[in-house]
Write a protein that holds these residues in place. Structure first.
Motif, PDB file in Angstrom:
ATOM      1  N   ALA A  51      -1.101   0.179   0.441  1.00  0.00           N
ATOM      2  CA  ALA A  51       0.328   0.365   0.697  1.00  0.00           C
ATOM      3  C   ALA A  51       0.658   1.818   1.025  1.00  0.00           C
ATOM      4  O   ALA A  51       0.000   2.740   0.542  1.00  0.00           O
ATOM      5  CB  ALA A  51       1.137  -0.080  -0.516  1.00  0.00           C
ATOM      6  N   LEU A  52       1.690   1.974   1.845  1.00  0.00           N
ATOM      7  CA  LEU A  52       2.228   3.284   2.217  1.00  0.00           C
ATOM      8  C   LEU A  52       3.735   3.256   1.996  1.00  0.00           C
ATOM      9  O   LEU A  52       4.391   2.274   2.355  1.00  0.00           O
ATOM     10  CB  LEU A  52       1.995   3.583   3.702  1.00  0.00           C
ATOM     11  CG  LEU A  52       0.588   3.507   4.259  1.00  0.00           C
ATOM     12  CD1 LEU A  52       0.627   3.536   5.775  1.00  0.00           C
ATOM     13  CD2 LEU A  52      -0.236   4.649   3.731  1.00  0.00           C
ATOM     14  N   MET A  53       4.282   4.329   1.454  1.00  0.00           N
ATOM     15  CA  MET A  53       5.736   4.493   1.358  1.00  0.00           C
ATOM     16  C   MET A  53       6.120   5.458   2.480  1.00  0.00           C
ATOM     17  O   MET A  53       5.756   6.629   2.460  1.00  0.00           O
ATOM     18  CB  MET A  53       6.144   5.057   0.003  1.00  0.00           C
ATOM     19  CG  MET A  53       7.637   5.312  -0.119  1.00  0.00           C
ATOM     20  SD  MET A  53       8.646   3.833  -0.051  1.00  0.00           S
ATOM     21  CE  MET A  53       8.542   3.295  -1.734  1.00  0.00           C
ATOM     22  N   LEU A  54       6.835   4.923   3.467  1.00  0.00           N
ATOM     23  CA  LEU A  54       7.155   5.659   4.694  1.00  0.00           C
ATOM     24  C   LEU A  54       8.608   6.097   4.758  1.00  0.00           C
ATOM     25  O   LEU A  54       9.482   5.428   4.213  1.00  0.00           O
ATOM     26  CB  LEU A  54       6.916   4.752   5.913  1.00  0.00           C
ATOM     27  CG  LEU A  54       5.576   4.067   6.051  1.00  0.00           C
ATOM     28  CD1 LEU A  54       5.652   3.000   7.128  1.00  0.00           C
ATOM     29  CD2 LEU A  54       4.508   5.082   6.374  1.00  0.00           C
ATOM     30  N   ASN A  55       8.850   7.164   5.466  1.00  0.00           N
ATOM     31  CA  ASN A  55      10.194   7.549   5.893  1.00  0.00           C
ATOM     32  C   ASN A  55      10.199   7.260   7.405  1.00  0.00           C
ATOM     33  O   ASN A  55       9.721   8.070   8.191  1.00  0.00           O
ATOM     34  CB  ASN A  55      10.443   9.037   5.637  1.00  0.00           C
ATOM     35  CG  ASN A  55      10.387   9.366   4.176  1.00  0.00           C
ATOM     36  OD1 ASN A  55      11.205   8.907   3.405  1.00  0.00           O
ATOM     37  ND2 ASN A  55       9.398  10.149   3.787  1.00  0.00           N
TER      38      ASN A  55
END
Length: 157
Positions: A51-55
């Motif tokens: 998982a990646l937490m993106l802006n």
């Protein structure tokens, strides 16, 4: 002045699932130019989840923002890949906790019997390769949109 709201863009948060290469191209378009700190990358081998937490820049809202003279927006989103068998990264210094990455594209190369490789290409010649048993990629907006700090549309040379 307050942050932008989903209602300002006339759209709700995205909740998308990709299960084939064409679906991945849609998600790739939406996450193009997303930025994230290297600390917002997570791999759980037991659950076979990455998982990646993106802006992410809200490409789907760009023309509406321009039409009404409203600032461009970004939104915090989670990009989750299921059934991950193997993760490899290239050109990323994971020990540099201040490193900010820019996601350029997501591509899928199908293998035998539903397997394949998902490649996340990063600015600066970095990449993350995910070997998957079956393709399942989710993109979900998890916050309200906010004004893009740069106030500009991302561009590339």
């Amino acid at each position: 002045m307050t942050d932008a709201r989903f209602q300002d863009g006339g759209e709700g948060p995205l909740h998308l699932v990709a299960q084939d290469a064409e679906d991945v191209r849609v998600i790739s378009t939406l996450v193009q130019d997303a930025v994230l700190p290297v600390t917002e990358i997570s791999h759980d081998p037991k659950r076979r989840r990455f998982a990646l937490m993106l802006n992410r820049f809200r490409w789907e809202d760009r023309s509406q923002a321009e039409a009404v003279g409203r600032p461009y927006e970004r939104v915090r989103s989670v990009l989750v890949v299921e059934d991950v068998l193997k993760v490899q990264s290239f050109g990323i210094d994971r020990s540099d906790k201040d490193l900010v990455l820019s996601l350029l594209s997501v591509d899928f190369a199908a293998g035998a019997d539903g397997t394949g490789r998902l490649t996340l290409t990063l600015a600066g010649d970095g990449a993350i390769a995910l070997d998957v048993e079956a393709l399942e990629v989710r993109l979900e907006d998890v916050t309200r949109p906010y004004r893009a700090p740069s106030g500009k549309v991302p561009t590339h040379d």
